[in-house]
Write an enzyme that holds these catalytic residues in place. Structure first.
Site, PDB file in Angstrom:
ATOM      1  N   ASN A  83      36.968  11.336  -5.450  1.00  0.00           N
ATOM      2  CA  ASN A  83      37.768  10.491  -6.353  1.00  0.00           C
ATOM      3  C   ASN A  83      37.450  10.684  -7.835  1.00  0.00           C
ATOM      4  O   ASN A  83      38.324  10.525  -8.682  1.00  0.00           O
ATOM      5  CB  ASN A  83      37.731   9.011  -5.937  1.00  0.00           C
ATOM      6  CG  ASN A  83      36.389   8.370  -6.083  1.00  0.00           C
ATOM      7  OD1 ASN A  83      35.364   9.043  -6.080  1.00  0.00           O
ATOM      8  ND2 ASN A  83      36.380   7.057  -6.199  1.00  0.00           N
ATOM      9  N   HIS A 117      30.036  18.847  -1.722  1.00  0.00           N
ATOM     10  CA  HIS A 117      31.145  18.060  -2.273  1.00  0.00           C
ATOM     11  C   HIS A 117      32.183  17.807  -1.177  1.00  0.00           C
ATOM     12  O   HIS A 117      32.097  18.370  -0.083  1.00  0.00           O
ATOM     13  CB  HIS A 117      31.757  18.796  -3.472  1.00  0.00           C
ATOM     14  CG  HIS A 117      32.187  17.856  -4.565  1.00  0.00           C
ATOM     15  ND1 HIS A 117      32.741  16.621  -4.292  1.00  0.00           N
ATOM     16  CD2 HIS A 117      32.144  17.955  -5.917  1.00  0.00           C
ATOM     17  CE1 HIS A 117      33.024  16.017  -5.435  1.00  0.00           C
ATOM     18  NE2 HIS A 117      32.655  16.785  -6.433  1.00  0.00           N
ATOM     19  N   GLU A 166      25.939   4.894  -2.310  1.00  0.00           N
ATOM     20  CA  GLU A 166      26.950   4.285  -3.191  1.00  0.00           C
ATOM     21  C   GLU A 166      28.247   4.288  -2.392  1.00  0.00           C
ATOM     22  O   GLU A 166      28.949   5.296  -2.355  1.00  0.00           O
ATOM     23  CB  GLU A 166      27.114   5.134  -4.463  1.00  0.00           C
ATOM     24  CG  GLU A 166      25.878   5.210  -5.333  1.00  0.00           C
ATOM     25  CD  GLU A 166      25.691   3.960  -6.160  1.00  0.00           C
ATOM     26  OE1 GLU A 166      26.628   3.140  -6.235  1.00  0.00           O
ATOM     27  OE2 GLU A 166      24.608   3.791  -6.732  1.00  0.00           O
ATOM     28  N   LEU A 167      28.539   3.173  -1.739  1.00  0.00           N
ATOM     29  CA  LEU A 167      29.647   3.199  -0.779  1.00  0.00           C
ATOM     30  C   LEU A 167      30.845   2.367  -1.237  1.00  0.00           C
ATOM     31  O   LEU A 167      30.973   2.050  -2.410  1.00  0.00           O
ATOM     32  CB  LEU A 167      29.115   2.773   0.594  1.00  0.00           C
ATOM     33  CG  LEU A 167      27.876   3.582   1.059  1.00  0.00           C
ATOM     34  CD1 LEU A 167      27.408   3.135   2.424  1.00  0.00           C
ATOM     35  CD2 LEU A 167      28.123   5.082   1.048  1.00  0.00           C
ATOM     36  N   CYS A 203      36.172   3.036  -6.376  1.00  0.00           N
ATOM     37  CA  CYS A 203      35.384   2.163  -5.492  1.00  0.00           C
ATOM     38  C   CYS A 203      35.364   0.742  -6.035  1.00  0.00           C
ATOM     39  O   CYS A 203      35.366  -0.213  -5.271  1.00  0.00           O
ATOM     40  CB  CYS A 203      33.973   2.705  -5.328  1.00  0.00           C
ATOM     41  SG  CYS A 203      33.150   3.050  -6.885  1.00  0.00           S
TER      42      CYS A 203
HETATM   43  P1  NAP Z   1      33.696   9.965   2.666  1.00  0.00           P
HETATM   44  O1  NAP Z   1      34.694  10.393   3.651  1.00  0.00           O
HETATM   45  O2  NAP Z   1      32.552   9.136   3.142  1.00  0.00           O
HETATM   46  O3  NAP Z   1      33.148  11.300   1.971  1.00  0.00           O
HETATM   47  C1  NAP Z   1      32.094  11.298   1.031  1.00  0.00           C
HETATM   48  C2  NAP Z   1      31.244  12.538   1.253  1.00  0.00           C
HETATM   49  O4  NAP Z   1      30.561  12.425   2.504  1.00  0.00           O
HETATM   50  C3  NAP Z   1      32.091  13.798   1.345  1.00  0.00           C
HETATM   51  O5  NAP Z   1      31.366  14.873   0.801  1.00  0.00           O
HETATM   52  C4  NAP Z   1      32.285  13.965   2.844  1.00  0.00           C
HETATM   53  O6  NAP Z   1      32.548  15.276   3.250  1.00  0.00           O
HETATM   54  C5  NAP Z   1      30.955  13.488   3.373  1.00  0.00           C
HETATM   55  N1  NAP Z   1      31.067  12.986   4.749  1.00  0.00           N
HETATM   56  C6  NAP Z   1      32.031  12.206   5.261  1.00  0.00           C
HETATM   57  N2  NAP Z   1      31.781  11.930   6.568  1.00  0.00           N
HETATM   58  C7  NAP Z   1      30.642  12.554   6.860  1.00  0.00           C
HETATM   59  C8  NAP Z   1      29.853  12.658   8.039  1.00  0.00           C
HETATM   60  N3  NAP Z   1      30.201  12.039   9.163  1.00  0.00           N
HETATM   61  N4  NAP Z   1      28.740  13.391   7.999  1.00  0.00           N
HETATM   62  C9  NAP Z   1      28.385  13.995   6.874  1.00  0.00           C
HETATM   63  N5  NAP Z   1      29.073  13.940   5.711  1.00  0.00           N
HETATM   64  C10 NAP Z   1      30.180  13.217   5.712  1.00  0.00           C
HETATM   65  O7  NAP Z   1      34.336   9.180   1.468  1.00  0.00           O
HETATM   66  P2  NAP Z   1      35.743   9.452   0.814  1.00  0.00           P
HETATM   67  O8  NAP Z   1      36.768   8.808   1.636  1.00  0.00           O
HETATM   68  O9  NAP Z   1      35.887  10.883   0.503  1.00  0.00           O
HETATM   69  O10 NAP Z   1      35.569   8.684  -0.574  1.00  0.00           O
HETATM   70  C11 NAP Z   1      36.094   7.428  -0.820  1.00  0.00           C
HETATM   71  C12 NAP Z   1      35.058   6.358  -0.581  1.00  0.00           C
HETATM   72  O11 NAP Z   1      34.003   6.499  -1.516  1.00  0.00           O
HETATM   73  C13 NAP Z   1      35.619   4.973  -0.800  1.00  0.00           C
HETATM   74  O12 NAP Z   1      35.159   4.132   0.223  1.00  0.00           O
HETATM   75  C14 NAP Z   1      35.017   4.566  -2.131  1.00  0.00           C
HETATM   76  O13 NAP Z   1      34.942   3.178  -2.323  1.00  0.00           O
HETATM   77  C15 NAP Z   1      33.695   5.234  -2.092  1.00  0.00           C
HETATM   78  N6  NAP Z   1      33.122   5.401  -3.424  1.00  0.00           N
HETATM   79  C16 NAP Z   1      32.007   4.696  -3.762  1.00  0.00           C
HETATM   80  C17 NAP Z   1      31.463   4.801  -5.042  1.00  0.00           C
HETATM   81  C18 NAP Z   1      30.245   4.025  -5.453  1.00  0.00           C
HETATM   82  O14 NAP Z   1      29.645   4.366  -6.476  1.00  0.00           O
HETATM   83  N7  NAP Z   1      29.847   3.006  -4.727  1.00  0.00           N
HETATM   84  C19 NAP Z   1      32.062   5.665  -5.962  1.00  0.00           C
HETATM   85  C20 NAP Z   1      33.199   6.373  -5.565  1.00  0.00           C
HETATM   86  C21 NAP Z   1      33.712   6.245  -4.298  1.00  0.00           C
HETATM   87  P3  NAP Z   1      34.017  15.742   3.695  1.00  0.00           P
HETATM   88  O15 NAP Z   1      34.907  15.569   2.529  1.00  0.00           O
HETATM   89  O16 NAP Z   1      33.798  17.175   4.054  1.00  0.00           O
HETATM   90  O17 NAP Z   1      34.424  14.903   4.866  1.00  0.00           O
END
Ligand code: NAP
Length: 457
Positions: free
Chosen positions: A132, A156, A229-230, A263
């Protein structure tokens, strides 16, 4: 398993595919990272300040290229991409200037002798980042750890491989050692192997609950420190005495910046009944004024979502929410495009039995809740599995601070929507994760607070 592909969400056309990392590339990256760590641990952080300033200059040189790459593969408005690069430049400057002092030993008062603790590097840190904010999420981990002396291995998101490669290239072009940040296109299985490797000392994750819990599990199993950071379901509380102009200004992009994929977007708008109609009018007017189009064009104010998959996921969540009683108070008209657009929407009547009540909606959807008073607003704000950010809108600043202290989140903005700056800690509680990024707190995430005590008389 992820597939690393750059797809332009405005056209849904594939730009380029990237193969997963080979075992040999992973081993080379780990060996190079370890070697660099052993070199850096004998140097003072101040020796890297100049290099971080050079990285700033190189990002300035590639500002437009970086911004365009991000917009092309995850769809955000071009001016938002430029703002992101500028924010990252300010983060690098902040750590280049402040980190040497912050990393000095801290003296301790004790009767047992002369005591202090050092803040030493620990080794390679793996950064698992989301799409994002393709640059900002990486720099939040890279810049502080560069000063500490921890090399980064970057995994990434699968849909921003070009941004990942360009970030790595810019850092190297600035003259930083190659292993300062190494991007690897890792499968989920390979992530587990890297975390288990004894040369890796920690893992920083920004992402969803799904990604976070999976990586945290691997980190826990291998006794590796982690920061998470979720996601968030941030409450935006409008009190009876909210200033009308502030309210209008803040709501103008609270739910649409980055197409609502922040987020800390204000996802749950909680309004005392005397201000409900006004808030609904502002939101409707804001959404109705948006102009969909190519995110590279200046006139566009409604970008596509980051991918068709994300738009479909959001639509499915909303369909289910509606089946459980949610009402659509407004939705943007049909958009003629082959891109991953989602029509901005206002949802009301979401009760506690609705699955949406405790889910994050990652897109341009405002969920509006009418409450009778402030007490009910705070109770509703805290009735969430998440605890990332929040907002309180009120003219009585002292009272707003009291309300802020009663909200179970890691951050609260008074009279504003989400905010981020290098000097402000970023992070949450509950299922929004643990640990903090940015500020002095973020700098200390992966240091060894090494106690030294001289007890000789
Ligand atoms: P995501 O699916 O959890 O992906 C984040 C990272 O983790 C990606 O590099 C992803 O790789 C990897 N990943 C996902 N599932 C995995 C698994 N089972 N095993 C190992 N690695 C895994 O998150 P997203 O949907 O891309 O991002 C949006 C989320 O991020 C939202 O919930 C948002 O609120 C949160 N966010 C939080 C913050 C904060 O600072 N708290 C900031 C920004 C965003 P792949 O892409 O290869 O699946």
């Amino acid at each position: 398993m992820s597939k690393y592909e750059s797809i332009n969400p405005y056209t849904n056309q594939l730009i380029k595919s990237y193969p997963d990392a080979t075992q040999e590339e992973i081993e080379q990256a780990l060996a190079a990272g370890e070697k660099l760590y052993l070199t850096w641990r004998n140097q003072l952080p101040a020796t890297r300040s100049q290099l971080l300033h050079q990285i700033v200059n190189t990002f300035k040189k590639h500002r437009e290229e970086m911004a365009k790459t991000m917009t092309l593969e995850m769809g955000k408005l071009y001016h938002e991409s430029l703002e992101e690069v500028d924010l990252c430049i300010s983060i690098c400057n902040y750590y280049a200037e402040k980190a040497p002092k912050m990393l000095e030993p801290t003296p301790l008062e004790t009767n047992l002798g002369t005591a202090y603790y050092l803040k030493q590097s620990t080794g390679i840190i793996m950064a698992c980042e989301p799409w994002n904010f393709p640059l900002y999420q990486v720099i939040r981990v890279f810049a502080p750890n560069f000063m500490v002396g921890n090399p980064i291995i970057l995994k990434h998101a699968h849909n921003v491989p070009a941004s990942a490669q360009l970030t790595e290239k810019i850092i190297q072009e600035a003259g930083a050692p190659k292993a300062s940040l190494q991007n690897l296109f890792l499968s989920y299985a390979q992530i587990g192997d890297v975390i288990a490797d004894k040369r890796v000392q920690g893992v920083a994750v920004t992402g969803s609950e799904r990604g976070g819990s999976s990586v945290a599990e691997a980190a826990g199993k291998n006794i590796k420190k982690s920061t998470m950071e979720l996601g968030g379901n941030d409450p935006f509380i409008v009190l009876a005495d909210a200033d009308s102009t502030i309210l209008k200004n803040v709501l103008s992009d609270a739910r649409t910046y980055n197409c609502g994929q922040v987020c800390t977007s204000s996802k749950r708008i909680i309004v005392v009944e005397s201000r409900y109609d006004e808030v609904m009018n502002i939101l409707q007017h804001t959404f109705a004024s948006l102009k969909p189009g190519n995110p590279l064009d200046k006139e566009t104010s409604l970008a596509p979502m980051n991918s068709q998959k994300a738009a479909d996921k959001l639509a499915a969540q909303i369909k289910k929410g509606i089946e459980h009683g949610a009402e659509v108070a407004y939705q943007y008209p049909e958009i003629e495009s082959s891109g991953a657009f989602f029509r901005p929407m206002i949802l009301t009547n979401i009760d506690q039995n609705n699955p949406l009540f405790d889910e994050e909606l990652f897109g341009p959807v405002a969920e509006v809740f009418k409450v009778k008073d402030e007490e009910e607003a705070i109770a509703l704000a805290n009735n969430s599995s998440f605890g990332l950010g929040s907002s309180v809108i009120s003219q009585n600043k002292a009272h707003a601070q009291e309300v802020a202290s009663e909200i179970d989140t890691g951050m609260t903005v008074i009279n504003g929507r989400w905010i981020t700056a290098p000097e402000l800690p970023f992070g949450g509680v509950k299922k929004s994760g643990y640990g903090r990024e940015l500020s002095e707190l973020g700098l200390m995430s992966f240091v060894n607070e090494h106690l030294v005590i001289d007890v000789s008389k």
